[in-house]
Design an enzyme around this catalytic site. Structure first.
Site, mmCIF file in Angstrom:
data_model
loop_
_atom_site.group_PDB
_atom_site.id
_atom_site.type_symbol
_atom_site.label_atom_id
_atom_site.label_comp_id
_atom_site.label_asym_id
_atom_site.label_seq_id
_atom_site.Cartn_x
_atom_site.Cartn_y
_atom_site.Cartn_z
ATOM 1 N N HIS A 99 0.836 -1.202 0.000
ATOM 2 C CA HIS A 99 0.000 0.000 0.000
ATOM 3 C C HIS A 99 0.874 1.256 0.000
ATOM 4 O O HIS A 99 2.075 1.221 0.313
ATOM 5 C CB HIS A 99 -0.978 0.024 1.177
ATOM 6 C CG HIS A 99 -0.366 0.079 2.534
ATOM 7 N ND1 HIS A 99 0.277 1.189 3.045
ATOM 8 C CD2 HIS A 99 -0.324 -0.862 3.525
ATOM 9 C CE1 HIS A 99 0.687 0.948 4.272
ATOM 10 N NE2 HIS A 99 0.344 -0.312 4.595
ATOM 11 N N CYS B 110 2.485 -4.638 6.970
ATOM 12 C CA CYS B 110 2.280 -4.475 5.523
ATOM 13 C C CYS B 110 3.597 -4.074 4.848
ATOM 14 O O CYS B 110 4.606 -3.813 5.485
ATOM 15 C CB CYS B 110 1.233 -3.405 5.258
ATOM 16 S SG CYS B 110 -0.446 -3.951 5.617
#
Length: 471
Positions: free
Chosen positions: A430, A446
């Site tokens: 992301h 992440c």
């Protein structure tokens, strides 16, 4: 014969007598009076015998008609003539009319009845004389009887209203106008009254004019079925190449081609070929195209995950002569899918396999295409206590913008995280706007990327693409 007679001769001795032959007297005639009297009697007797062989026995009746002593042909004529003369006197409110069997189109099978009367009761068969009256079934011609009754008693009739099927421009559908019953005279009652009068040999019989409802020629149910058929036609109408509806036809345009006509209790559907031909003239521009080669993204096993560029074969429409007439026939038969004949120029599809590797020790993500490195980027993976899991995963979701954490159970809350490409539970690539320290562990698990890079991977990686995270 001759007899001997005396003749005197004066010459010579006068006393001498001579003899000669004379004619014999005719015999007396015998009289045959009995023969002259008996011949006429014999002829008469022969006539009686002959007549008994072709005539119906005395006392034989069919319905109210005495046919004894008649030939079958004469009897048939007498039976029908009597029925023609038999009348009914209509009674009821505002009704005062007399109609004969002939006016009502009444018939019996007179010839068959006469032949049966002779077969069962010939004159020569004495034991068959004076038999019971034979029944004669009276039949009315529906159209003739109704026309006569309408003329004689118009107040008893009200025309039924047929159901209709029309195209509604607003809804672009065929809709139904419901049928309505009419009223008329009960022909069974008329036939029964005439039958009774005929059987009784009466000149006229009173019959109460009974009004009954009459059905429309086209029922609402029939109209509904027709409207459904027509609307189904409009749902699919068009010119097809294979299973593709290449040239759809507007519903109102297609309805303008169709002619819906009532006939024999139903509807005839025909189509105007000349109107269809106007659309046929435009088909080539809408059908012809050059081939378009396509691109498909796969996993390493070759399974197609996404089509980036559709593969379209080239095509060229063939001869259009006769298409309009053929389509008109199809529409009349209930088929609105017209398959066009085209020449095909095959296009090709290029398959591209993709996968990704995230190297935790290098803090770099590698992206491969057809087994070769396509690009690599510095990233930030999970910091201590939030390590990014290792193993083999597949991309399963794309979220353009979302809050991360921000709910009970999480020790962080990051708003409006962009371009998330998930490949493991709560783990994905992301965009990151809160730091630029890529190449170092920084995340809650992440794979942090610059926003522009995250958008590139978001678009590049299809769902189902393999991702390997290695130490």
């Amino acid at each position: 014969m001759m007899s001997v007679g005396e003749v005197s001769r004066e010459e010579g001795d006068a006393s001498t007598q001579t003899y000669a032959w004379a004619p014999t007297p005719p015999p007396k005639r015998k009289r045959h009076l009995g023969l002259w009297i008996g011949a006429p009697a014999g002829v008469a007797l022969a006539g009686v015998i002959a007549a008994s062989l072709v005539l119906i026995a005395p006392g034989t009746a069919v319905a109210g008609v005495q046919v004894g002593g008649m030939t079958p042909g004469a009897a048939a004529a007498a039976i029908q003539a009597q029925l023609d003369r038999t009348a009914i006197e209509l009674t009821g409110d505002g009704v005062d009319a007399t109609l004969t069997g002939a006016q009502l189109g009444a018939t019996v099978d007179a010839r068959a009845l006469a032949d049966a009367a002779y077969s069962d009761h010939p004159m020569w068969k004495i034991g068959a004389w004076f038999s019971d009256t034979a029944h004669a079934q009276v039949t009315l011609d529906h159209d003739t009887a109704e026309a006569a009754l309408r003329k004689a008693a118009p107040a008893l009739f009200e025309d039924a209203k047929d159901a209709t099927v029309t195209f509604d421009d607003k809804s672009e559908k065929y809709v139904v106008g419901e049928a309505e019953n009419g009223a008329g005279v009960d022909l069974d009652t008329i036939a029964t009254g005439l039958q009774d009068g005929f059987a009784a040999g009466k000149a006229a019989v009173p019959v109460a004019a009974t009004q009954v409802p009459t059905d429309p020629a086209i029922s609402t149910d029939t109209a509904n079925k027709t409207a459904k058929q027509l609307n189904t036609l409009l749902d699919k109408v068009g010119f097809y190449v294979g299973d593709e509806r290449t040239v759809p036809v507007d519903r109102a345009v297609a309805a303008s081609w169709l002619i819906v006509s009532p006939r024999d209790g139903s509807f005839d559907i025909t189509a105007d070929a000349s109107a269809i031909d106007k659309v046929v003239a435009t088909l080539a521009k809408k059908v012809d195209r050059a081939p378009q080669n396509g691109t498909a993204i796969t996993n390493t096993a070759g399974t197609v995950l996404r089509t980036d560029q559709q593969t379209l074969d080239g095509r060229k429409l063939g001869d259009t002569t006769g298409i309009a007439a053929a389509f008109a026939s199809q529409l009349a038969a209930g088929d609105s899918v017209y398959k066009l004949k085209v020449d095909v120029d095959k296009a090709t599809t290029t398959k591209i396999s993709r996968y990704a590797v995230v190297d935790l020790s290098e803090q770099r993500a590698y992206f491969y295409q057809n087994g070769k490195l396509w690009n690599s980027y510095l990233v930030s993976t999970g910091a201590a206590g939030h390590a990014t899991p290792t193993g083999h995963f597949t991309v399963f979701a794309h979220v353009p913008l979302q809050d991360m954490g921000c709910v009970p159970g999480y020790d962080y809350c990051t708003k409006n995280v962009p371009w998330v490409t998930y490949f493991a539970p709560d783990i994905g690539f992301h965009g990151t706007y809160w730091h630029h320290n890529f190449g170092h562990v920084m995340s809650h698990g992440c794979v942090n990327m610059p926003i522009s890079t995250a958008k590139t991977i978001y678009d590049w990686a299809p769902e189902g693409m393999e991702v390997t995270v290695q130490p």
